[in-house]
Design an enzyme around this catalytic site. Structure first.
Site, PDB file in Angstrom:
ATOM      1  N   LYS A   1       9.100   4.917  23.084  1.00 36.04           N
ATOM      2  CA  LYS A   1       9.343   5.423  21.723  1.00 36.04           C
ATOM      3  C   LYS A   1       9.686   4.314  20.726  1.00 36.04           C
ATOM      4  O   LYS A   1       9.376   4.426  19.547  1.00 36.04           O
ATOM      5  CB  LYS A   1      10.431   6.494  21.738  1.00 36.04           C
ATOM      6  CG  LYS A   1       9.957   7.780  22.413  1.00 36.04           C
ATOM      7  CD  LYS A   1      10.985   8.868  22.310  1.00 36.04           C
ATOM      8  CE  LYS A   1      10.461  10.127  23.005  1.00 36.04           C
ATOM      9  NZ  LYS A   1      11.395  11.234  22.933  1.00 36.04           N
TER      10      LYS A   1
ATOM     11  N   GLY B   1      26.108  12.486  24.831  1.00 31.84           N
ATOM     12  CA  GLY B   1      25.136  11.417  25.066  1.00 31.84           C
ATOM     13  C   GLY B   1      24.922  10.590  23.811  1.00 31.84           C
ATOM     14  O   GLY B   1      25.053  11.109  22.694  1.00 31.84           O
TER      15      GLY B   1
ATOM     16  N   ASN C   1      30.476  10.646  24.483  1.00 34.25           N
ATOM     17  CA  ASN C   1      29.685   9.788  25.370  1.00 34.25           C
ATOM     18  C   ASN C   1      30.584   9.133  26.406  1.00 34.25           C
ATOM     19  O   ASN C   1      31.755   8.881  26.159  1.00 34.25           O
ATOM     20  CB  ASN C   1      28.956   8.710  24.560  1.00 34.25           C
ATOM     21  CG  ASN C   1      27.842   8.067  25.359  1.00 34.25           C
ATOM     22  OD1 ASN C   1      27.075   8.773  26.033  1.00 34.25           O
ATOM     23  ND2 ASN C   1      27.733   6.752  25.310  1.00 34.25           N
TER      24      ASN C   1
ATOM     25  N   LYS D   1      29.407   2.630  22.763  1.00 26.11           N
ATOM     26  CA  LYS D   1      27.977   2.845  22.512  1.00 26.11           C
ATOM     27  C   LYS D   1      27.786   3.944  21.460  1.00 26.11           C
ATOM     28  O   LYS D   1      26.950   3.824  20.552  1.00 26.11           O
ATOM     29  CB  LYS D   1      27.275   3.214  23.825  1.00 26.11           C
ATOM     30  CG  LYS D   1      25.771   3.179  23.723  1.00 26.11           C
ATOM     31  CD  LYS D   1      25.129   3.262  25.095  1.00 26.11           C
ATOM     32  CE  LYS D   1      23.671   3.643  24.983  1.00 26.11           C
ATOM     33  NZ  LYS D   1      23.098   3.976  26.276  1.00 26.11           N
TER      34      LYS D   1
END
Ligand code: ATR
Length: 247
Positions: free
Chosen positions: A35, A96, A120, A125
């Site tokens: 992607k 996530g 997450n 992150k």
């Protein structure tokens, strides 16, 4: 008209797409792990691609290549139209902070939820992602040591835990009377995340097959100027998967 799948060698994305263009393809859907490369390949990108940092659809027009990202649109469409759960005004927990979460964050916010929490495993992150996207004032970030005490209306699993055969079992209270628990992955039977959500009192669960169909329909509309009906496709795919499972 043909819509077929190709398994592309890891190092050969650009070469492969060059060949498809020469053969007269009108466009392609692209999935992991290509992607980001799809975005880099394109000569023009829609805002949705720039926001998500990834593309799942390319359209070829003579020497130009346009990139779009219909993943977030597909998810929201499946939730609102197919599961019949409004996003507007709801409290949402998105779990996530990888590419899958990144692609759906802005489309979810465009539906104006009351509150969006991003959880997450690795706090930094998620923080980095939200900051890079300029969404710090719209999204609350937590890690798995600090789950919220409240319940949520909609809980979405955008981690790859299930794909790696690992369990993701957020605390029970989050699911209490939740309207919908959504797993972006799909299978012939309930995913472990869906099963856990049901056990915890969630009212409806759904896997990502509808998202797959809706994002593809949006891509089709972009290539061909016609929006296909998605309900029969979703039913046919579901039936096909059930048949394979019982064989
Ligand atoms: P993708 O682009 O497919 O989303 P990714 O960028 O590797 O893949 O992101 C995977 C996501 O799933 C991340 O949020 C990851 O959490 P970390 O950021 O802490 O790595 C999450 N994930 C993967 N395995 C997990 C597990 N066993 N439990 C919880 N989260 C997991």
């Amino acid at each position: 008209m043909q819509y077929v799948k190709h398994l592309v060698p890891l190092q050969q994305f650009d070469k492969f797409v060059d060949r498809l263009r020469q053969e007269g393809y009108k466009g392609v859907n692209v999935t992991v792990p290509f992607k980001t490369q799809a975005q880099a390949y394109a000569t023009h990108s829609t805002n949705r691609v720039l926001e998500a940092g990834a593309a799942n659809t390319l359209k070829f027009e003579s020497h130009e290549v346009w990139a779009d990202n219909t993943d977030g649109w597909g998810l929201c469409r499946d939730i609102v139209n197919n599961a019949q759960v409004a996003i507007q005004g709801k409290s949402i927990l998105l779990v996530g902070a990888g590419g899958a979460a990144r692609g759906v964050l802005v489309p979810l916010l465009e539906h104006q939820p009351k509150h969006l929490v991003l959880a997450n495993r690795t706090h930094s992150k998620a923080m980095d992602m939200v900051q890079q996207m300029g969404l710090s004032n719209q999204v609350e970030v937590v890690d798995f040591e600090h789950w919220p005490n409240s319940r949520f209306d909609l809980i979405i699993n955008a981690t790859s835990a299930g794909l790696e055969g690992q369990l993701l079992n957020p605390p029970r209270q989050l699911f209490d009377q939740a309207e919908l628990a959504y797993d972006m992955v799909y299978g012939a039977t309930d995913t472990p995340f869906m099963a856990w959500a049901k056990q915890c009192g969630c009212l409806q669960t759904r896997d990502g097959l509808g998202m797959l169909v809706e994002q593809a329909a949006k891509a089709f509309e972009w290539w061909r100027g016609v929006m296909p009906q998605t309900t029969p496709v979703l039913h046919a795919l579901r039936a096909q998967m059930a048949t394979k499972e019982t064989r």
